[in-house]
Design a protein around this motif. Structure first.
Motif, PDB file in Angstrom:
ATOM      1  N   ILE A 294      -1.924   1.822  -2.553  1.00 30.62           N
ATOM      2  CA  ILE A 294      -0.651   1.642  -2.755  1.00 30.62           C
ATOM      3  C   ILE A 294      -0.243   1.994  -4.301  1.00 30.62           C
ATOM      4  O   ILE A 294      -1.110   1.772  -5.149  1.00 30.62           O
ATOM      5  N   ASP A 295       0.788   2.500  -4.546  1.00 38.94           N
ATOM      6  CA  ASP A 295       1.360   3.028  -5.858  1.00 38.94           C
ATOM      7  C   ASP A 295       1.312   1.745  -6.604  1.00 38.94           C
ATOM      8  O   ASP A 295       2.274   1.007  -6.152  1.00 38.94           O
ATOM      9  N   THR A 298       5.331   1.741  -8.084  1.00 42.47           N
ATOM     10  CA  THR A 298       6.794   1.678  -7.162  1.00 42.47           C
ATOM     11  C   THR A 298       6.200   0.553  -5.952  1.00 42.47           C
ATOM     12  O   THR A 298       6.977   0.159  -5.155  1.00 42.47           O
ATOM     13  N   SER A 300       4.925   1.574  -3.378  1.00 36.83           N
ATOM     14  CA  SER A 300       5.012   2.398  -1.947  1.00 36.83           C
ATOM     15  C   SER A 300       3.390   2.414  -1.518  1.00 36.83           C
ATOM     16  O   SER A 300       2.712   2.608  -1.946  1.00 36.83           O
ATOM     17  N   ILE A 301       3.384   2.480   0.110  1.00 38.90           N
ATOM     18  CA  ILE A 301       2.253   2.590   0.718  1.00 38.90           C
ATOM     19  C   ILE A 301       1.943   4.109   0.619  1.00 38.90           C
ATOM     20  O   ILE A 301       2.574   4.865   1.578  1.00 38.90           O
ATOM     21  N   LEU A 302       1.104   4.663  -0.009  1.00 40.79           N
ATOM     22  CA  LEU A 302       0.753   6.053  -0.103  1.00 40.79           C
ATOM     23  C   LEU A 302       0.116   6.388   0.994  1.00 40.79           C
ATOM     24  O   LEU A 302      -0.056   7.547   1.620  1.00 40.79           O
ATOM     25  N   GLN A 321       6.044   4.618   5.228  1.00 42.21           N
ATOM     26  CA  GLN A 321       7.674   4.406   4.958  1.00 42.21           C
ATOM     27  C   GLN A 321       7.866   2.980   4.317  1.00 42.21           C
ATOM     28  O   GLN A 321       8.896   2.949   3.843  1.00 42.21           O
ATOM     29  N   LEU A 322       6.846   2.199   4.353  1.00 44.80           N
ATOM     30  CA  LEU A 322       7.284   0.801   3.958  1.00 44.80           C
ATOM     31  C   LEU A 322       6.753   0.635   2.381  1.00 44.80           C
ATOM     32  O   LEU A 322       5.784   1.434   2.050  1.00 44.80           O
ATOM     33  N   THR A 323       7.132  -0.498   1.693  1.00 45.41           N
ATOM     34  CA  THR A 323       6.370  -0.832   0.488  1.00 45.41           C
ATOM     35  C   THR A 323       5.731  -2.133   0.899  1.00 45.41           C
ATOM     36  O   THR A 323       5.529  -2.711   1.718  1.00 45.41           O
ATOM     37  N   GLU A 326       7.307  -5.445   1.797  1.00 41.60           N
ATOM     38  CA  GLU A 326       7.921  -5.469   3.089  1.00 41.60           C
ATOM     39  C   GLU A 326       6.787  -5.859   4.039  1.00 41.60           C
ATOM     40  O   GLU A 326       7.203  -6.093   5.308  1.00 41.60           O
TER      41      GLU A 326
END
Length: 685
Positions: A294-295, A298, A300-302, A321-323, A326
């Motif tokens: 996870i970034d 941000t 974001s799930i890398l 595509q999720l964070t 979410e």
């Protein structure tokens, strides 16, 4: 009269007659043949062009300039091969050198020998003064000697090539091979000259290169390049080759020059890179825990493994595509940002309980082991999440049972003197409850310990005995510190203090096995309080994570090795997602494309800002790009030359591109591994 080059195969007897006539008349063999053919067909023999001192001087000057230029180029190529032996490219040097041999029109051994001037040279146009004629002849002979010396120096330059360099004529005969090439094929240099490659008994790979591809050059006239593997006397080797035509003065292809240089080490590096990446992928994908990358900045799930996607009810593509916010509950987000993130930034790793949210909205309790690491050019949270639904249910049941039992015991103590019968009934209920409790903890898959307020173990289930190699009576009655590795004693003191204050905690701690080695565990401790809130002891669930710790260490070593290998490669490396978005790039790729990491990462090759043309300069559609082709065909695309415009340099660069798709276990494309190298560097060399 215009002239063309024609090759004849003549009987040995005819050749002897021609050579005898040439020696007798002081003329060269070509002049003898032309004169004979002209007489046969009734043509006027051509008048030979006069060879003057000015012509010889001009040729000598041209040769001197070529030798100097080639010497500088060879020095630069050799210096380049010292730093990267796999990319040494001497094609231009060798091609120019061979052309230099081909373009000299003076043959000192035959055409300009003393005594031949009466019919071949410009002496006829000179004054009748013998001293003047002798002076001109001496000057020309001196220039011829200098030409020989410069030709010898040029041959030494060709001999210095570290790879294979050979030339074959239209008859398939080897007219030149350098010493390194002769050694590579296992023969002396002189063995090749004048022979066809069919006569040498070479391997199928070498025959394909030196015969069939050379024939394609004579037919099509276009240079060829590529790679091949073959077995040579020193073992199996990989080579990169280039075939180029050598044109005569009239534009026809007189010969083909072949250069080949070893790229075995580069191939080994590519194989090691693929194996390391595959090993990392297997460790990542086959782990029993859910793994998230996870970034930090941000959320974001890398990246995430398939277990993570399956347990949350998503496909892997949907999950990426999720964070983080979410896939967790709002309460969990608040707790993480307020407590976990500061602790993680302070210590670098933390273990905590968390609540994730399934795609269908249900909640999934997990225990997360999280570390702050570097991932490419960014900081990320590497999180191992374990489903603890069963454990949470057990802990809830245990807490309820402890409360219930405490209440029952208090009631029994108050009524003991009043009602003996009630005492018997309570004792029976207690015995039944204890039996149920014993059945529950003895069937657990994790270890279970109870300690009193003096930190003396009063209970241990079978699983913890198996985990640590002790009998039950070797645990019960002993102090808790006796089973903990000495390095973790201070942490245990801190955790005991927290439980005395009524706090629950989950932490990693190492027990000491009876055999002497460490057993890494996650200890979930809960305080036991009296009805008045006084500390009476604690109980804890012990989960063995030794295998997971070993897997984490292997994963860390694999990641570091892969990162160092890619970062140190001298070819550009790009890793792209299934939508051509750039996920990773090494320094060599940034240098070739003239971009920074901020400009490149996240950008797709479908972005209209890219200006890409094909090798011939025509616009290249996005769907024809090597990466797009690899995704569309699901096949590797190799050795494609494209031109890319670099806005920061305001120039175009020609790149040799290779694209290899990587697949998920379900067959979908996970990413594309792409390498790029500068074609212009090789051409300039």
């Amino acid at each position: 009269m215009a002239s063309k080059t024609i090759t004849f195969r003549l009987p040995a007897e005819v050749i002897e007659v021609i050579e005898s006539q040439a020696r007798a008349t002081g003329r060269n063999r070509t002049a003898i043949v032309i004169e004979a053919l002209a007489q046969t067909y009734g043509l006027q023999p051509p008048s030979p062009a006069p060879v003057t001192t000015e012509i010889l001087q001009q040729q000598l000057d041209d040769l001197q300039e070529q030798v100097t230029t080639l010497s500088h180029q060879l020095a630069e190529a050799n210096q380049k091969s010292l730093t990267n032996s796999n990319t040494a490219d001497l094609v231009q040097v060798l091609e120019q050198a061979i052309r230099s041999f081909q373009t000299f029109s003076i043959q000192p051994s035959e055409e300009l020998a003393p005594g031949s001037w009466s019919s071949q040279t410009a002496v006829e146009t000179l004054p009748d003064d013998p001293s003047w004629q002798k002076q001109i002849v001496d000057e020309q002979l001196q220039l011829i000697a200098q030409l020989k010396q410069q030709a010898k120096a040029l041959d030494q330059i060709l001999a210095a090539s570290p790879g294979l360099t050979c030339v074959q004529d239209r008859m398939g005969r080897c007219t030149y091979i350098n010493p390194a090439g002769a050694r590579m094929l296992g023969y002396e240099q002189s063995y090749f000259l004048g022979k066809t490659f069919h006569d040498l008994g070479l391997s199928a790979e070498m025959m394909e290169l030196l015969v069939k591809k050379a024939e394609a050059i004579f037919t099509g006239g276009r240079p060829l390049s590529g790679e091949f593997a073959t077995v040579v006397p020193s073992g199996s080797k990989n080579y990169e080759y280039a075939l180029n035509p050598i044109h005569g003065v009239n534009g026809t292809i007189d010969a083909v020059i072949c250069t080949a240089w070893e790229i075995t080490e580069r191939k080994k590096a590519e194989i090691a890179l693929r194996e390391s990446e595959e090993k990392y992928r297997n460790l990542f994908e086959l782990a029993n825990d859910s793994i998230f990358i996870i970034d930090v900045s941000t959320g974001s799930i890398l990246n995430a493994n398939r277990n993570a996607a399956r347990r949350l009810g998503y496909t892997r593509r949907e999950l990426l595509q999720l964070t983080l916010t979410e896939i967790e509950t709002p309460e969990a987000t608040t707790s993480r940002e307020a407590k976990i993130v500061p602790e993680l930034q302070r210590t670098g790793n933390v273990i905590f309980e968390h609540i994730l949210r399934h795609k269908n909205g249900s909640e999934l309790p997990v225990e997360i082991s999280c570390r702050l690491i570097e991932y490419g050019d960014r900081l990320v949270f590497q999180s191992f999440a374990r489903d603890i639904t069963e454990r949470k249910q057990l802990e809830t049941a245990l807490e309820e049972r402890v409360k219930q039992r405490t209440a029952e015991l208090s009631q029994v103590n108050e009524l003991l003197q009043q009602e003996i019968e009630e005492h018997k009934q309570t004792a029976a209920a207690r015995d039944e409850g204890e039996q149920q409790f014993s059945n529950l903890v003895e069937t657990m898959s994790d270890g279970f310990l109870i300690a009193d307020h003096h930190n003396i173990y009063t209970y241990a289930n079978d699983r913890i005995c198996q985990m640590l190699g002790y009998e039950r009576d070797e645990i019960v009655g002993h102090e808790s510190f006796s089973l903990i590795c000495e390095a973790d004693h201070e942490m245990l003191r801190e955790q005991i203090a927290r439980r005395i204050n009524g706090e629950r905690s989950t932490y990693e701690i190492a027990f000491r096995h009876k055999a002497g080695h460490s057993v890494h565990t996650i200890f979930s401790a809960t305080p036991m309080l009296s009805a008045q809130g006084q500390h009476q002891g604690s109980f804890g669930v012990v989960t063995d994570i030794t295998e997971r710790k070993q897997a984490e260490e292997q994963l860390r070593i694999s990641e570091e090795g892969l990162r160092m290998l890619i970062q140190n490669l001298q070819i550009g490396v790009l890793i792209l997602g299934s939508q051509t978005e750039i996920l990773f790039c090494n320094p060599a790729a940034l240098q070739l494309l003239g971009l920074t990491q901020e400009q490149l990462l996240g950008k797709t090759f479908l972005d209209p800002d890219w200006q890409v043309v094909s090798e011939d300069g025509s616009p290249l559609p996005k769907e024809a790009l090597p990466v797009s082709q690899a995704i569309a065909t699901r096949q590797p695309v190799h050795d494609v030359i494209v031109g890319v415009y670099r806005p920061t340099h305001d120039d175009w660069i020609q790149l040799l591109v290779n694209a290899d798709p990587q697949f998920e276990i379900d067959g979908s494309i996970r990413q594309v591994f792409c390498t790029i190298s500068d074609v212009n560097d090789r051409e300039e060399a």
